[in-house]
Design a protein around this motif. Structure first.
Motif, short mmCIF file in Angstrom:
data_model
loop_
_atom_site.label_atom_id
_atom_site.label_comp_id
_atom_site.label_asym_id
_atom_site.label_seq_id
_atom_site.Cartn_x
_atom_site.Cartn_y
_atom_site.Cartn_z
N ILE A 171 -20.21 2.33 -2.27
CA ILE A 171 -19.61 1.92 -3.71
C ILE A 171 -18.11 2.10 -3.68
CG2 ILE A 171 -19.92 1.81 -6.01
CD1 ILE A 171 -22.58 2.99 -5.74
N PHE A 172 -17.25 1.19 -3.28
CA PHE A 172 -15.76 1.20 -3.46
C PHE A 172 -15.60 1.30 -4.96
CE2 PHE A 172 -15.87 -1.30 0.53
CZ PHE A 172 -15.37 -0.38 1.37
N VAL A 173 -14.46 2.33 -5.34
CA VAL A 173 -14.08 2.57 -6.59
C VAL A 173 -12.89 1.83 -7.03
CG1 VAL A 173 -13.32 4.37 -8.12
CG2 VAL A 173 -15.28 4.62 -6.80
N VAL A 174 -12.82 0.83 -7.80
CA VAL A 174 -11.81 0.22 -8.22
C VAL A 174 -10.97 0.92 -9.43
CG1 VAL A 174 -10.91 -1.99 -9.43
CG2 VAL A 174 -12.92 -2.29 -7.72
N CYS A 175 -9.71 1.07 -9.27
CA CYS A 175 -9.12 1.75 -10.52
C CYS A 175 -7.95 1.25 -10.84
CB CYS A 175 -8.61 3.40 -9.94
SG CYS A 175 -7.78 3.17 -8.44
N GLY A 176 -7.04 1.71 -11.81
CA GLY A 176 -5.88 1.32 -12.20
C GLY A 176 -6.00 -0.28 -12.89
N LYS A 177 -5.06 -1.13 -12.74
CA LYS A 177 -5.04 -2.26 -13.46
C LYS A 177 -6.28 -3.33 -12.96
CE LYS A 177 -2.32 -6.66 -13.64
NZ LYS A 177 -1.25 -7.57 -13.21
N GLY A 178 -6.83 -3.16 -11.82
CA GLY A 178 -7.84 -3.97 -11.49
C GLY A 178 -9.01 -3.63 -11.97
N ALA A 179 -9.23 -2.42 -12.57
CA ALA A 179 -10.46 -2.20 -13.08
C ALA A 179 -10.71 -2.55 -14.40
CB ALA A 179 -10.39 -0.48 -13.65
N GLY A 180 -9.45 -2.98 -15.09
CA GLY A 180 -9.69 -4.04 -16.43
C GLY A 180 -9.59 -5.39 -16.10
N ASP A 181 -9.26 -5.92 -14.96
CA ASP A 181 -8.76 -6.88 -14.95
C ASP A 181 -9.49 -7.74 -13.57
OD1 ASP A 181 -7.94 -9.81 -14.72
OD2 ASP A 181 -5.73 -9.20 -14.60
N ARG A 182 -10.51 -7.62 -13.36
CA ARG A 182 -11.15 -8.11 -12.00
C ARG A 182 -10.72 -9.38 -11.59
NH1 ARG A 182 -14.78 -4.42 -9.26
NH2 ARG A 182 -15.11 -2.92 -11.02
N ALA A 183 -10.22 -10.36 -12.27
CA ALA A 183 -9.63 -11.68 -11.64
C ALA A 183 -8.21 -11.29 -10.88
CB ALA A 183 -9.35 -12.60 -13.03
N SER A 184 -7.72 -10.12 -11.33
CA SER A 184 -6.21 -9.70 -10.25
C SER A 184 -6.68 -9.27 -9.07
CB SER A 184 -5.64 -8.85 -11.34
OG SER A 184 -6.32 -7.40 -11.28
N ILE A 185 -7.88 -8.88 -8.73
CA ILE A 185 -8.13 -8.34 -7.11
C ILE A 185 -8.65 -9.58 -6.45
CG2 ILE A 185 -7.98 -5.87 -8.22
CD1 ILE A 185 -10.97 -5.70 -8.25
N ALA A 186 -8.98 -10.67 -6.89
CA ALA A 186 -9.73 -11.68 -6.06
C ALA A 186 -8.82 -11.73 -4.82
CB ALA A 186 -9.69 -13.14 -6.76
N ARG A 187 -7.42 -11.69 -4.60
CA ARG A 187 -6.70 -11.59 -3.26
C ARG A 187 -5.66 -10.43 -3.39
NH1 ARG A 187 -8.90 -14.47 0.69
NH2 ARG A 187 -9.75 -16.46 -0.08
N ALA A 188 -6.03 -9.38 -3.97
CA ALA A 188 -5.14 -8.20 -4.05
C ALA A 188 -6.04 -6.93 -4.26
CB ALA A 188 -4.20 -8.30 -5.35
N THR A 189 -5.54 -5.83 -4.17
CA THR A 189 -6.30 -4.59 -4.23
C THR A 189 -5.90 -3.58 -5.22
OG1 THR A 189 -4.83 -3.58 -2.60
CG2 THR A 189 -7.10 -4.44 -1.94
N SER A 190 -6.66 -2.76 -5.80
CA SER A 190 -6.24 -1.86 -6.90
C SER A 190 -7.30 -0.67 -6.67
CB SER A 190 -6.47 -2.35 -8.04
OG SER A 190 -5.97 -1.42 -9.24
N GLY A 191 -6.95 0.16 -5.40
CA GLY A 191 -7.59 1.10 -5.17
C GLY A 191 -6.93 2.65 -4.97
N SER A 192 -7.80 3.76 -4.57
CA SER A 192 -7.26 4.86 -4.22
C SER A 192 -6.94 5.25 -2.68
CB SER A 192 -7.93 6.01 -5.01
OG SER A 192 -9.35 5.97 -4.33
N GLY A 193 -7.20 4.19 -1.95
CA GLY A 193 -7.28 4.33 -0.36
C GLY A 193 -6.08 4.40 0.19
N PRO A 194 -5.91 4.71 1.37
CA PRO A 194 -4.67 5.10 2.13
C PRO A 194 -3.63 3.73 2.15
CG PRO A 194 -6.20 4.87 3.77
CD PRO A 194 -7.04 4.81 2.36
N TYR A 195 -4.15 2.58 1.93
CA TYR A 195 -3.40 1.43 1.98
C TYR A 195 -3.59 0.58 0.93
CZ TYR A 195 -2.45 2.43 7.14
OH TYR A 195 -2.04 2.94 8.31
N GLN A 196 -2.39 -0.25 0.62
CA GLN A 196 -2.44 -1.29 -0.26
C GLN A 196 -1.97 -2.56 -0.01
OE1 GLN A 196 0.29 -0.60 -3.62
NE2 GLN A 196 -0.40 -2.07 -5.10
N LEU A 197 -2.80 -3.36 -0.24
CA LEU A 197 -2.57 -4.97 0.11
C LEU A 197 -1.35 -5.36 -0.41
CD1 LEU A 197 -3.79 -7.41 1.86
CD2 LEU A 197 -4.73 -8.27 -0.42
N THR A 198 -0.48 -5.90 0.66
CA THR A 198 0.95 -6.65 0.09
C THR A 198 1.10 -7.87 0.42
OG1 THR A 198 1.78 -5.58 2.45
CG2 THR A 198 2.08 -4.08 0.22
#
Length: 529
Positions: A171-198
Motif C-alpha cells: 500500500i503506497f502512501v499518498v501525502c501532501g497535495k495529492g492526498a486531497g486532489d487525486r486527479a493531480s497525480i494521474a501523471r505526477a507523484t505526491s509521496g514521501s519516497g526518495p524520488y519525485q517525478l519531474t
C-alpha cells in the motif's frame, strides 16, 4: 469478494511480475566504486498508465511508483518485514497498530501523518473510489483510524485476517497535495519516497529527481549515495532493451526471452536470476464444460508431460514450480511436487473411456452425440514460448481423441473473456501475487461475472482450509495455506507447469529487486561500467 477485486486479479494475472522475489545474490562483475549523482536509466516494458497508487494493479506501474512512494513496512532481503514509514507495530488477529516515524516528509515538505496513512486506506476501501486493489492489497472490510497526537494508525478487519501486517507492504502512501486532489497525480507523484517525478512523457519516459533530504528508508537507507536522476524508459521490445543495455545506454533491464543469453555473456554486466511467477493453466468447471468432471481434468493432465511442457513454455529457462506465491513467500514449502496427476497417457485414455467418451470415426471422442472439444485461450503477448506450449498441449490432447481449438488473444481480450464472455474451456494464465490470501477470490467464491472466480472452482477442501487458515496468525496458518494449494493441484483445478525466471541485468550500476519491485534506495551508479 467485492466486484473491484475482479479487475485487480485480472491485472495481476495478466500483467504482473516483470520480476519476482530475490533468488540469491547477484553475480557481481567489477564495475568500480559507487558514484554520487548522475543518471540511472531503467527499461520498463510498457507505459505505466495512470499513476494514482489507488488505481495501480500492473507491475510496471508499481515499479514506477516505487521511486516516489513509501509503504508502512517493507520486505527485507530474506523476506522478513522491515520498518519503513512505521518504526514499530502491534499485531492482533483483527487489527494492527503502527507507530510512525516522526521525520518523514512528503515531497512538498509537509509531514507524513497518521491521518495521511488512514486516509489512503479508507480511500481505497471506499466503494465510490472503485479501486481495483481493494480486496487484493487492502482486505475487504478493512478500516483505518488515526491518532495524529500519538503518531499511530490502526487498521482493523471485520474478522481475523492472517496477513494483516504483510498486506501493508503493497500500500503506497499518498501525502501532501495529492492526498486531497487525486486527479493531480494521474501523471505526477505526491509521496514521501526518495524520488519525485519531474517529467512524464507517456509512451517514452518518466524522469525522477532525487530528494536529498530523504533519510527514512528501510534499514536506515538515505539518499546520500543515490543517483541524482532516475529515468524509467519505455522499451516494449526486449531485443531493443538488450541492445541498449549492452551498449551502455541503459543501466538496468529485465529480460525473459532469448536475448538474455547474450546479455549474460556480456562483460561488465551484473546478473541476477529471479522467479517471475508460474506458467500454468486452469480448466473451466462450469456445469456445461468438460472440465466440470474431475475425471476429465485429471485425464487431460495425465496426457501431458509437464516437464516437457514447462521447458517449452519457458524456452528452457524455467524451473519446476513449487507454489503459487512469488518469492519471498510468507509460507515456505513445496506445494506442487507429488500433488499433480502423473504423466500416464494409457491411464488418461482409460479414464476417458470409463467416463463414456468414445472415439468416433475421425478419432475425436464423443458422448451423447457431443464431441469432446476444448477451446484453449492464451495471450499472444506472452511470447513464443506460450504459443508453443499451447500447440504442444493441443497435440498431446489430440492424440487421446480431444478436439482442441486454439484461441490466441491480446491481454485485454483475455481479461474480457475471463470476466464476462467466458468463452473458453482451458486458459493459460500466469498469476503473480505476494500473499496466498490474494488468491482466495480468484480460486473460490462467486464465479464470473459476479466475482473473480473465473474458472468456477468449487474445491471444498481448499475452501475449508483457507477458512481456518485466514483466522490464524500467518505463521500458525501457514501449514493450512500450503495444504490448500496442494488440494487444488490434486484435484487438477489448476496445473502449474513451470516457474518462469527472468534475468535482471545491470551495467554501470547495481540495484536490487524484491517482490517484483525495483528497490529505489538500492540503486547505485558505478565507475567503469
Amino acid at each position: 469478494m467485492t466486484r473491484p477485486a475482479v479487475a485487480a486479479l485480472a491485472g495481476l494475472a495478466l500483467l504482473t511480475a516483470a520480476c519476482g522475489g530475490t533468488t540469491g545474490a547477484p553475480q557481481q562483475q567489477p564495475q568500480g566504486a559507487p558514484v554520487t549523482g548522475g543518471t540511472f536509466t531503467y527499461a520498463i516494458p510498457a507505459d505505466p498508465g495512470v499513476l494514482d497508487p489507488a488505481m495501480a494493479v500492473l507491475s510496471v506501474t508499481n515499479n514506477v511508483l516505487s521511486m516516489a512512494y513509501d509503504t508502512l513496512v517493507g520486505t527485507g532481503e530474506n523476506g522478513e518485514i522491515v520498518p519503513r514509514l512505521a518504526e514499530k507495530w502491534d499485531v492482533k488477529p483483527e487489527s494492527v497498530t503502527f507507530t510512525l516515524r516522526k521525520d518523514a516528509t512528503c515531497s512538498d515538505g509537509s509531514p507524513v501523518t497518521a491521518s495521511n496513512v488512514a486516509d489512503n486506506v479508507n480511500h481505497i476501501a471506499d466503494p465510490a473510489t472503485k479501486s481495483p486493489i481493494y480486496g487484493v492489497f487492502v482486505p475487504v472490510g478493512m478500516k483505518a483510524e488515526a491518532d495524529d497526537a500519538a503518531g499511530t494508525v490502526t487498521l482493523t478487519t471485520p474478522e481475523p485476517f492472517s496477513f494483516i501486517l504483510e498486506s501493508t507492504r503493497d500500500i503506497f502512501v499518498v501525502c501532501g497535495k495529492g492526498a486531497g486532489d487525486r486527479a493531480s497525480i494521474a501523471r505526477a507523484t505526491s509521496g514521501s519516497g526518495p524520488y519525485q517525478l519531474t517529467e512524464a512523457v507517456p509512451g517514452d519516459h518518466y524522469t525522477f529527481t532525487v530528494r536529498r533530504d530523504y533519510a527514512w528508508g528501510p534499514a536506515g537507507a538515505t539518499a546520500r549515495e543515490l543517483p541524482q536522476t532516475v529515468v524509467m524508459k519505455v522499451v516494449p521490445n526486449e531485443q531493443t532493451a538488450a541492445n541498449l543495455l549492452v551498449a551502455g545506454t541503459l543501466n538496468g533491464a529485465v529480460l525473459t526471452g532469448p536475448d538474455r543469453a547474450r546479455v549474460e555473456a556480456t562483460p561488465g554486466v551484473t546478473k541476477q536470476v529471479l522467479a517471475v511467477g508460474n506458467g500454468q493453466f486452469l480448466y473451466h468447471q462450469g456445469e456445461d464444460r468438460p472440465g466440470h468432471d474431475p475425471a476429465i481434468r485429471k485425464a487431460l493432465t495425465q496426457a501431458l508431460n509437464l516437464t516437457e511442457l514447462g521447458r517449452i513454455a519457458s524456452g528452457g529457462t524455467g524451473r519446476p514450480a513449487t507454489g503459487l506465491v512469488l518469492e519471498p513467500r510468507p509460507c515456505s514449502g513445496d506445494t506442487v511436487t507429488g500433488h499433480l496427476p502423473a504423466h500416464d497417457v494409457a491411464a488418461a485414455t482409460a479414464a476417458l473411456d470409463a467416463a463414456g467418451w468414445k472415439p468416433g470415426p475421425d478419432g475425436i471422442r464423443a458422448k451423447d452425440g457431443k464431441q469432446l472439444t476444448l477451446r484453449f485461450m492464451y495471450a499472444t503477448t506472452r511470447g513464443a514460448g506460450v504459443q508453443a506450449a499451447a500447440e504442444y498441449m493441443a497435440g498431446a490432447w489430440h492424440k487421446i481423441g480431444v478436439d482442441v481449438q486454439l484461441n490466441g488473444v491480446i491481454d485485454t481480450k483475455l481479461a474480457e473473456s475471463l470476466s464476462a464472455a467466458q468463452d473458453w474451456d482451458v486458459v493459460w494464465l500466469p498469476i503473480g501475487v505476494n500473499l496466498p490470501s490474494q488468491l482466495v477470490g480468484f480460486l473460490s467464491g462467486p464465479s464470473a461475472p459476479e466475482g473473480a472466480n473465473y474458472a468456477h472452482l468449487a474445491n471444498k477442501q481448499y475452501e475449508e482450509l483457507i477458512a481456518k487458515a485466514s483466522r490464524l496468525p500467518a505463521t500458525e496458518g501457514c501449514p493450512m495455506w500450503l495444504q490448500a494449494e496442494s488440494a487444488l493441484f490434486e484435484n487438477a483445478d489448476l496445473v502449474p507447469a513451470v516457474e518462469n525466471t527472468a534475468l535482471v541485468a545491470a551495467k554501470g550500476a547495481t540495484f536490487r529487486v524484491i517482490s517484483a519491485t525495483l528497490v529505489a534506495t538500492s540503486i547505485r551508479l558505478t565507475q567503469g561500467g
